[in-house]
Design a protein around this motif. Structure first.
Motif, short mmCIF file in Angstrom:
data_model
loop_
_atom_site.label_atom_id
_atom_site.label_comp_id
_atom_site.label_asym_id
_atom_site.label_seq_id
_atom_site.Cartn_x
_atom_site.Cartn_y
_atom_site.Cartn_z
N PRO A 312 -23.98 19.04 -1.67
CA PRO A 312 -22.55 18.96 -2.06
C PRO A 312 -22.20 17.56 -2.58
O PRO A 312 -22.67 16.56 -2.04
N GLU A 313 -21.35 17.53 -3.60
CA GLU A 313 -20.98 16.27 -4.22
C GLU A 313 -19.63 15.73 -3.74
O GLU A 313 -19.15 14.72 -4.26
N ASP A 314 -19.02 16.41 -2.77
CA ASP A 314 -17.73 15.94 -2.25
C ASP A 314 -17.84 15.31 -0.87
O ASP A 314 -16.85 15.15 -0.17
N GLU A 315 -19.03 14.94 -0.46
CA GLU A 315 -19.19 14.30 0.84
C GLU A 315 -18.65 12.87 0.88
O GLU A 315 -18.51 12.29 1.95
N TRP A 316 -18.35 12.31 -0.29
CA TRP A 316 -17.85 10.94 -0.32
C TRP A 316 -16.50 10.82 0.38
O TRP A 316 -16.15 9.74 0.89
N THR A 317 -15.72 11.92 0.44
CA THR A 317 -14.44 11.87 1.14
C THR A 317 -14.61 11.65 2.64
O THR A 317 -13.70 11.14 3.30
N ARG A 318 -15.79 12.04 3.17
CA ARG A 318 -16.07 11.83 4.59
C ARG A 318 -16.77 10.51 4.85
O ARG A 318 -16.60 9.89 5.91
N LEU A 319 -17.52 10.03 3.88
CA LEU A 319 -18.29 8.80 4.05
C LEU A 319 -17.49 7.54 3.73
O LEU A 319 -17.73 6.49 4.32
N PHE A 320 -16.55 7.66 2.81
CA PHE A 320 -15.79 6.49 2.37
C PHE A 320 -14.30 6.70 2.67
O PHE A 320 -13.79 7.82 2.57
N LYS A 321 -13.63 5.63 3.02
CA LYS A 321 -12.20 5.67 3.32
C LYS A 321 -11.49 4.66 2.44
O LYS A 321 -11.72 3.44 2.54
N LEU A 322 -10.61 5.15 1.57
CA LEU A 322 -9.87 4.28 0.68
C LEU A 322 -8.79 3.52 1.45
O LEU A 322 -8.14 4.09 2.34
N PRO A 323 -8.56 2.25 1.14
CA PRO A 323 -7.50 1.49 1.82
C PRO A 323 -6.13 2.04 1.46
O PRO A 323 -5.91 2.54 0.35
N GLN A 324 -5.20 1.96 2.41
CA GLN A 324 -3.84 2.46 2.19
C GLN A 324 -3.00 1.39 1.50
O GLN A 324 -2.99 0.23 1.91
N GLU A 325 -2.30 1.80 0.46
CA GLU A 325 -1.48 0.84 -0.29
C GLU A 325 -0.29 0.40 0.54
O GLU A 325 0.43 1.24 1.11
N PRO A 326 -0.02 -0.89 0.64
CA PRO A 326 1.16 -1.36 1.39
C PRO A 326 2.45 -0.96 0.68
O PRO A 326 2.49 -0.81 -0.55
N SER A 327 3.49 -0.77 1.46
CA SER A 327 4.78 -0.39 0.90
C SER A 327 5.35 -1.52 0.05
O SER A 327 5.28 -2.70 0.41
N ARG A 328 5.94 -1.15 -1.08
CA ARG A 328 6.54 -2.15 -1.97
C ARG A 328 8.02 -2.36 -1.66
O ARG A 328 8.72 -3.06 -2.41
N LEU A 329 8.51 -1.76 -0.57
CA LEU A 329 9.93 -1.88 -0.25
C LEU A 329 10.30 -3.32 0.09
O LEU A 329 11.35 -3.82 -0.35
N GLU A 330 9.46 -3.99 0.90
CA GLU A 330 9.77 -5.38 1.25
C GLU A 330 9.81 -6.26 0.01
O GLU A 330 10.63 -7.17 -0.08
N GLY A 331 8.93 -6.00 -0.93
CA GLY A 331 8.95 -6.77 -2.17
C GLY A 331 10.22 -6.54 -2.97
O GLY A 331 10.78 -7.48 -3.55
N LEU A 332 10.70 -5.29 -3.01
CA LEU A 332 11.94 -5.00 -3.71
C LEU A 332 13.13 -5.68 -3.05
O LEU A 332 13.98 -6.28 -3.73
N LEU A 333 13.20 -5.61 -1.72
CA LEU A 333 14.30 -6.25 -1.01
C LEU A 333 14.27 -7.77 -1.18
O LEU A 333 15.32 -8.41 -1.34
N ASN A 334 13.08 -8.34 -1.13
CA ASN A 334 12.98 -9.79 -1.30
C ASN A 334 13.37 -10.22 -2.71
O ASN A 334 14.02 -11.25 -2.89
N SER A 335 13.02 -9.40 -3.71
CA SER A 335 13.42 -9.71 -5.08
C SER A 335 14.94 -9.65 -5.22
O SER A 335 15.55 -10.50 -5.91
N ARG A 336 15.56 -8.67 -4.57
CA ARG A 336 17.03 -8.59 -4.60
C ARG A 336 17.66 -9.78 -3.88
O ARG A 336 18.70 -10.29 -4.31
N GLN A 337 17.02 -10.25 -2.81
CA GLN A 337 17.54 -11.42 -2.11
C GLN A 337 17.38 -12.69 -2.95
O GLN A 337 18.26 -13.56 -2.94
N VAL A 338 16.29 -12.81 -3.68
CA VAL A 338 16.10 -13.95 -4.59
C VAL A 338 17.21 -13.96 -5.65
O VAL A 338 17.76 -15.03 -5.98
N GLU A 339 17.54 -12.79 -6.17
CA GLU A 339 18.62 -12.72 -7.15
C GLU A 339 19.95 -13.16 -6.53
O GLU A 339 20.74 -13.87 -7.17
#
Length: 370
Positions: A312-339
């Motif tokens: 099977p060619e889909d075993e990579w989903t079990r062998l590898f774990k992609l990193p979770q993207e951090p939320s961009r909410l803090e960046g949006l709030l900080n940009s609004r605070q800079v403004e």
């Protein structure tokens, strides 16, 4: 009836009674610099939201251990007070009591104190989202900046969350893909509404007589309409300005705001570095997955050539774990605070620059006037 404003017309302005403003100022100033919050009640008439009363949320006593830690803990608890279950019950009980004495008992939002314009925080967003989603969609958040108001200019602003941010916050997805898809940016987080302070006619007449002394002699009855506006007994404008506004000293709040602006910019670069680290980690994992898939395909080609069952060619989903993207909410709030900080610096520097330009000949005696 055809010209009547529909019930769901968007809010365009906020009118606050002067007594409510004084109660908010007293509550925020008394606990400064600790953040305080409270509830406001009133009614909405078409596009206008009228605020007629307010009451503070109860404060929580914290055992004293460390003064700096206690101040931060108290501010955090007070900032999250509007959506606390105990305060929701307290707010409903207060509104019920107000209704019994025939006072406006419709919840129209909440208020909070701020220091040097630092109010664009996660607690503020969560509180306003709670009110617009759970309590009443036609609610606002009043922000009273105690530091700015101490200079003689009242700083009281009204904000709402924009519809596009409400839908995005309800989904809870602030990834790069979702933000690009929705077209959300830091300017779309808050919508500011104009604020007007309402006084009764009796109080307005009293304010116009504040700069004058009581008359000891009997006043003459004016003979013409012109004498009503040009007579010697005509009072000056309410709260007549003095010469303190001509002080040439640089506003100390300008320096403090610049420091806060630099801190927010450093926070922005920290968020940017975290996202770049995530992208590097994601690139490494994707390269590993691609190499594994190529290796598996070559193995399957060899197995097929030898008439064996391919792996099977889909075993990579079990062998590898992609990193979770951090939320961009803090960046949006900080940009609004800079403004927000940038606007404050612009306002402070404009006042100082105009004064310096007016007295430039005294500051530079060798320069000839052109």
């Amino acid at each position: 009836m055809a010209d009547a404003i529909p019930k769901e017309a968007p809010l365009k302005a906020v009118r606050i009674e002067a007594l409510v403003v004084m109660k908010i100022i007293k509550h925020c100033s008394h606990s400064f610099p600790t953040t305080v919050t409270g509830s406001i009640v009133g009614m909405d008439v078409g596009n206008l939201l009228q605020v007629t009363n307010s009451f503070p949320f109860p404060t929580i006593e914290i055992p004293s251990t460390d003064s700096h830690h206690d101040a931060n803990t108290a501010s955090n608890l007070a900032a999250a007070a509007p959506r606390a279950k105990s305060n929701v019950v307290y707010q409903n009980d207060m509104i019920k009591c107000l209704r019994e004495v025939n006072v406006d008992a419709n919840n129209v939002g909440w208020y909070t104190s701020a220091n040097m314009g630092n109010f664009v925080t996660a607690n503020m967003i969560e509180n306003q989202f709670f009110y617009q989603k759970e309590m009443n969609e036609r609610t606002v958040a009043l922000v009273h900046d105690v530091s700015r108001s101490s200079q003689g200019n009242l700083s009281l602003r009204a904000f709402r969350l924009s519809p596009i941010f409400m839908s995005q916050f309800k989904e809870g997805k602030f990834s790069t893909e979702s933000i690009q898809k929705s077209g959300l940016n830091y300017k779309d987080i808050l919508v500011e509404l104009p604020v007007a302070i309402h006084n009764s006619h009796l109080l307005t007449a009293f304010l116009h007589q504040l700069p004058t002394k009581p008359y000891s002699e009997e006043l003459e009855i004016p003979s013409t309409l012109v004498s009503l506006s040009n007579g010697p007994n005509v009072p000056l404008a309410p709260l007549y300005p003095n010469l303190d506004s001509l002080d040439l000293a640089i506003d100390p709040f300008l320096e403090k705001t610049c420091d806060l602006l630099l801190d927010s910019i450093e926070t922005h670069y920290t968020e940017l570095n975290n996202h770049q680290y995530y992208q590097r980690q994601l690139g490494r994992e994707q390269a590993k997955i691609t190499a594994w898939q190529l290796k598996r395909k070559s193995e399957n080609a060899a197995r097929v050539a030898s008439k064996q069952t391919p792996l099977p060619e889909d075993e990579w989903t079990r062998l590898f774990k992609l990193p979770q993207e951090p939320s961009r909410l803090e960046g949006l709030l900080n940009s609004r605070q800079v403004e927000q900080y940038a606007r404050q610096v612009d306002g402070f520097s404009a006042t100082v620059s105009s004064k310096m330009f007016a007295v430039r000949s005294n500051l530079l005696p060798g320069e000839l006037d052109t």
